[in-house]
Design a protein around this motif. Structure first.
Motif, PDB file in Angstrom:
ATOM      1  N   ARG A 237      82.236 -46.693 -37.646  1.00  0.00           N
ATOM      2  CA  ARG A 237      83.225 -45.696 -37.335  1.00  0.00           C
ATOM      3  C   ARG A 237      84.123 -47.007 -38.985  1.00  0.00           C
ATOM      4  O   ARG A 237      84.042 -48.496 -38.864  1.00  0.00           O
ATOM      5  N   PHE A 238      85.265 -46.218 -39.081  1.00  0.00           N
ATOM      6  CA  PHE A 238      86.149 -46.990 -39.272  1.00  0.00           C
ATOM      7  C   PHE A 238      86.247 -47.890 -38.726  1.00  0.00           C
ATOM      8  O   PHE A 238      86.977 -47.977 -37.486  1.00  0.00           O
ATOM      9  N   PRO A 239      86.885 -49.273 -38.923  1.00  0.00           N
ATOM     10  CA  PRO A 239      87.329 -50.144 -40.938  1.00  0.00           C
ATOM     11  C   PRO A 239      85.913 -50.341 -41.112  1.00  0.00           C
ATOM     12  O   PRO A 239      86.098 -51.512 -41.888  1.00  0.00           O
ATOM     13  N   GLU A 240      84.803 -50.343 -40.569  1.00  0.00           N
ATOM     14  CA  GLU A 240      83.453 -51.695 -41.242  1.00  0.00           C
ATOM     15  C   GLU A 240      83.362 -51.274 -42.579  1.00  0.00           C
ATOM     16  O   GLU A 240      83.271 -51.938 -42.574  1.00  0.00           O
ATOM     17  N   ALA A 241      83.304 -49.702 -43.055  1.00  0.00           N
ATOM     18  CA  ALA A 241      83.524 -50.095 -44.572  1.00  0.00           C
ATOM     19  C   ALA A 241      84.077 -50.672 -45.707  1.00  0.00           C
ATOM     20  O   ALA A 241      83.497 -51.289 -46.487  1.00  0.00           O
ATOM     21  N   LEU A 242      85.597 -50.779 -45.200  1.00  0.00           N
ATOM     22  CA  LEU A 242      86.339 -51.343 -45.755  1.00  0.00           C
ATOM     23  C   LEU A 242      86.460 -52.296 -45.143  1.00  0.00           C
ATOM     24  O   LEU A 242      86.566 -53.548 -46.525  1.00  0.00           O
ATOM     25  N   LEU A 243      85.847 -53.305 -44.009  1.00  0.00           N
ATOM     26  CA  LEU A 243      85.685 -54.624 -43.910  1.00  0.00           C
ATOM     27  C   LEU A 243      84.792 -54.827 -44.875  1.00  0.00           C
ATOM     28  O   LEU A 243      84.694 -56.321 -45.331  1.00  0.00           O
ATOM     29  N   GLN A 244      83.419 -54.113 -44.855  1.00  0.00           N
ATOM     30  CA  GLN A 244      82.616 -54.957 -46.011  1.00  0.00           C
ATOM     31  C   GLN A 244      82.789 -55.642 -47.153  1.00  0.00           C
ATOM     32  O   GLN A 244      82.462 -55.779 -48.141  1.00  0.00           O
ATOM     33  N   LEU A 245      83.811 -53.542 -47.871  1.00  0.00           N
ATOM     34  CA  LEU A 245      84.168 -53.993 -49.182  1.00  0.00           C
ATOM     35  C   LEU A 245      84.843 -55.167 -49.328  1.00  0.00           C
ATOM     36  O   LEU A 245      84.911 -55.822 -49.976  1.00  0.00           O
ATOM     37  N   ALA A 246      85.936 -55.281 -48.763  1.00  0.00           N
ATOM     38  CA  ALA A 246      86.783 -56.840 -48.991  1.00  0.00           C
ATOM     39  C   ALA A 246      86.077 -57.807 -48.717  1.00  0.00           C
ATOM     40  O   ALA A 246      86.529 -58.396 -49.080  1.00  0.00           O
ATOM     41  N   THR A 247      84.833 -58.056 -47.812  1.00  0.00           N
ATOM     42  CA  THR A 247      84.207 -59.183 -47.933  1.00  0.00           C
ATOM     43  C   THR A 247      83.377 -59.225 -48.911  1.00  0.00           C
ATOM     44  O   THR A 247      83.359 -60.310 -49.439  1.00  0.00           O
ATOM     45  N   ALA A 248      82.804 -58.012 -49.650  1.00  0.00           N
ATOM     46  CA  ALA A 248      82.371 -58.149 -50.966  1.00  0.00           C
ATOM     47  C   ALA A 248      83.060 -58.229 -52.470  1.00  0.00           C
ATOM     48  O   ALA A 248      82.792 -59.463 -52.978  1.00  0.00           O
TER      49      ALA A 248
ATOM     50  N   GLU B 225      84.636 -66.331 -54.495  1.00  0.00           N
ATOM     51  CA  GLU B 225      83.852 -67.664 -54.003  1.00  0.00           C
ATOM     52  C   GLU B 225      82.410 -67.326 -54.650  1.00  0.00           C
ATOM     53  O   GLU B 225      82.912 -68.811 -55.224  1.00  0.00           O
ATOM     54  N   ASN B 226      82.515 -67.033 -55.563  1.00  0.00           N
ATOM     55  CA  ASN B 226      80.944 -67.152 -56.558  1.00  0.00           C
ATOM     56  C   ASN B 226      81.287 -66.817 -58.383  1.00  0.00           C
ATOM     57  O   ASN B 226      80.411 -67.059 -58.710  1.00  0.00           O
ATOM     58  N   ALA B 227      82.511 -66.812 -58.263  1.00  0.00           N
ATOM     59  CA  ALA B 227      83.092 -66.466 -59.265  1.00  0.00           C
ATOM     60  C   ALA B 227      82.445 -67.357 -60.722  1.00  0.00           C
ATOM     61  O   ALA B 227      82.226 -67.690 -61.780  1.00  0.00           O
ATOM     62  N   GLU B 228      82.306 -69.072 -60.264  1.00  0.00           N
ATOM     63  CA  GLU B 228      82.638 -70.109 -61.151  1.00  0.00           C
ATOM     64  C   GLU B 228      80.798 -69.917 -61.081  1.00  0.00           C
ATOM     65  O   GLU B 228      80.275 -70.068 -62.599  1.00  0.00           O
ATOM     66  N   LYS B 229      79.925 -69.828 -59.749  1.00  0.00           N
ATOM     67  CA  LYS B 229      78.592 -69.926 -61.290  1.00  0.00           C
ATOM     68  C   LYS B 229      77.962 -68.008 -61.538  1.00  0.00           C
ATOM     69  O   LYS B 229      76.478 -68.596 -62.071  1.00  0.00           O
TER      70      LYS B 229
ATOM     71  N   HIS C 168      79.695 -66.706 -63.565  1.00  0.00           N
ATOM     72  CA  HIS C 168      81.057 -66.320 -64.476  1.00  0.00           C
ATOM     73  C   HIS C 168      81.674 -64.605 -64.335  1.00  0.00           C
ATOM     74  O   HIS C 168      81.440 -64.523 -65.717  1.00  0.00           O
ATOM     75  N   ILE C 169      82.505 -64.925 -63.428  1.00  0.00           N
ATOM     76  CA  ILE C 169      83.468 -63.724 -63.291  1.00  0.00           C
ATOM     77  C   ILE C 169      85.032 -64.250 -63.490  1.00  0.00           C
ATOM     78  O   ILE C 169      85.088 -65.918 -63.450  1.00  0.00           O
ATOM     79  N   ASP C 170      85.113 -63.209 -64.190  1.00  0.00           N
ATOM     80  CA  ASP C 170      87.415 -63.660 -64.375  1.00  0.00           C
ATOM     81  C   ASP C 170      87.163 -63.170 -63.537  1.00  0.00           C
ATOM     82  O   ASP C 170      88.115 -61.611 -63.042  1.00  0.00           O
ATOM     83  N   THR C 171      87.723 -64.436 -61.941  1.00  0.00           N
ATOM     84  CA  THR C 171      88.719 -63.471 -61.011  1.00  0.00           C
ATOM     85  C   THR C 171      89.709 -62.679 -61.222  1.00  0.00           C
ATOM     86  O   THR C 171      90.202 -61.565 -59.958  1.00  0.00           O
ATOM     87  N   GLY C 172      90.439 -62.241 -62.391  1.00  0.00           N
ATOM     88  CA  GLY C 172      91.511 -61.608 -62.356  1.00  0.00           C
ATOM     89  C   GLY C 172      90.932 -60.161 -63.009  1.00  0.00           C
ATOM     90  O   GLY C 172      92.545 -59.445 -62.921  1.00  0.00           O
ATOM     91  N   LYS C 173      89.770 -60.366 -63.013  1.00  0.00           N
ATOM     92  CA  LYS C 173      89.851 -58.986 -63.575  1.00  0.00           C
ATOM     93  C   LYS C 173      88.892 -58.397 -63.013  1.00  0.00           C
ATOM     94  O   LYS C 173      87.738 -58.139 -63.710  1.00  0.00           O
ATOM     95  N   ILE C 174      88.818 -57.729 -61.251  1.00  0.00           N
ATOM     96  CA  ILE C 174      88.046 -57.453 -60.362  1.00  0.00           C
ATOM     97  C   ILE C 174      88.353 -55.982 -60.077  1.00  0.00           C
ATOM     98  O   ILE C 174      89.507 -55.612 -59.803  1.00  0.00           O
ATOM     99  N   VAL C 175      87.343 -55.028 -60.926  1.00  0.00           N
ATOM    100  CA  VAL C 175      87.849 -53.347 -60.330  1.00  0.00           C
ATOM    101  C   VAL C 175      86.447 -52.659 -59.427  1.00  0.00           C
ATOM    102  O   VAL C 175      85.927 -53.450 -59.919  1.00  0.00           O
ATOM    103  N   VAL C 176      87.813 -52.573 -58.947  1.00  0.00           N
ATOM    104  CA  VAL C 176      86.801 -51.932 -57.666  1.00  0.00           C
ATOM    105  C   VAL C 176      86.550 -49.755 -58.342  1.00  0.00           C
ATOM    106  O   VAL C 176      87.746 -49.548 -58.384  1.00  0.00           O
ATOM    107  N   GLN C 177      85.460 -49.133 -58.244  1.00  0.00           N
ATOM    108  CA  GLN C 177      85.299 -48.686 -58.458  1.00  0.00           C
ATOM    109  C   GLN C 177      84.594 -47.459 -57.215  1.00  0.00           C
ATOM    110  O   GLN C 177      83.164 -47.808 -56.697  1.00  0.00           O
TER     111      GLN C 177
END
Length: 246
Positions: A74-85, A91-95, A97-106
């Motif tokens: 039930r709400f907000p389970e999926a929302l909290l999972q998405l925020a965690t993702a 948190e793993n951006a360095e490992k 190779h993620i640009d943390t200023g360019k995260i798109v949620v689709q």
């Protein structure tokens, strides 16, 4: 795996990351697209998952797919999972190779609602507002369960009333004849973004139904549904929008 504290549910994050190469740019950090498949909060659709991830990779992005928890969660389970993702990607951006200023949620369909939910709720408590006139009742029933009759909780899911200056830039597309999720949902959300001068782009196609994904034979159903070539330009439009935003 994503397992929230005191929860019986588990989400799964599938990653599609491009390796760096000394032949190109060994220190490259790439944007990442985090994909939330649709499914009315009752399932997560394969048609709106891996094919999109591969397409975004071909466009130069890392990609990840969140198989979030659905009913009976039930709400907000999926929302909290998405925020965690999203937090995991940061948190793993360095490992990774993620640009943390360019995260798109689709997201597609219910996944689009989930993505927009993170956009409006990411930094504040839920604020009760008036219930929207247009809604996909099946998704509300799946995500709220026995709380479906609770008007206050229903209000939280009418996202156009929760847009603030902190809501991120948004790209949307919809089909005018959609008889599952009325096009008014996207119109209302766009109007709320526009009213606060938040960069937003909305494309409405005059043909096509709900859940088209690529709108080509690549992701069409076995009976051929979803092969709506008039709408296939959306992915290129989204790619152009992301290049402009970044």
């Amino acid at each position: 795996e994503i397992h929230l504290k005191d929860s019986e549910f588990t989400a799964n994050l599938f990653t599609y990351f491009l390796d760096n190469s000394p032949e190109i740019d060994p220190e490259r950090k790439r944007p990442v697209v985090l994909i939330c498949p649709g499914g009315g909060y009752a399932m997560t659709s394969d048609r709106e998952a891996e094919a999109l991830a591969v397409k975004f990779m071909a466009m130069g992005y890392h990609a990840a797919i969140l198989r979030y928890s659905v009913a009976p969660a039930r709400f907000p389970e999926a929302l909290l999972q998405l925020a965690t993702a999203v937090a995991m990607l940061r948190e793993n951006a360095e490992k990774w190779h993620i640009d943390t200023g360019k995260i798109v949620v689709q997201g597609s369909s219910a996944g689009g609602h989930l993505a927009a939910s993170l956009g409006v709720f990411w930094n504040k408590p839920f604020v009760a507002e008036a219930l929207g006139e247009k809604a996909h009742q099946g998704s509300f029933e799946s995500v709220l369960g026995e709380d479906y009759a609770d008007e206050e909780k229903l209000r939280f899911l009418s996202l156009e009333f929760n847009v603030t200056k902190d809501t991120p830039p948004t790209f949307m597309w919809h089909t005018a004849p959609d008889d599952t999720v009325p096009v008014e949902n996207s119109l209302l959300f766009f109007q709320a973004l526009h009213a606060l001068d938040i960069p937003a782009e909305l494309h409405i196609y005059p043909v096509g139904g709900h859940g088209l994904d690529f709108a080509t034979a690549v992701t069409a159903c076995p009976n051929g549904y979803g092969n709506q070539t008039e709408c296939e330009s959306w992915i290129q439009l989204a790619g152009d929008w992301m290049k402009h935003m970044f």
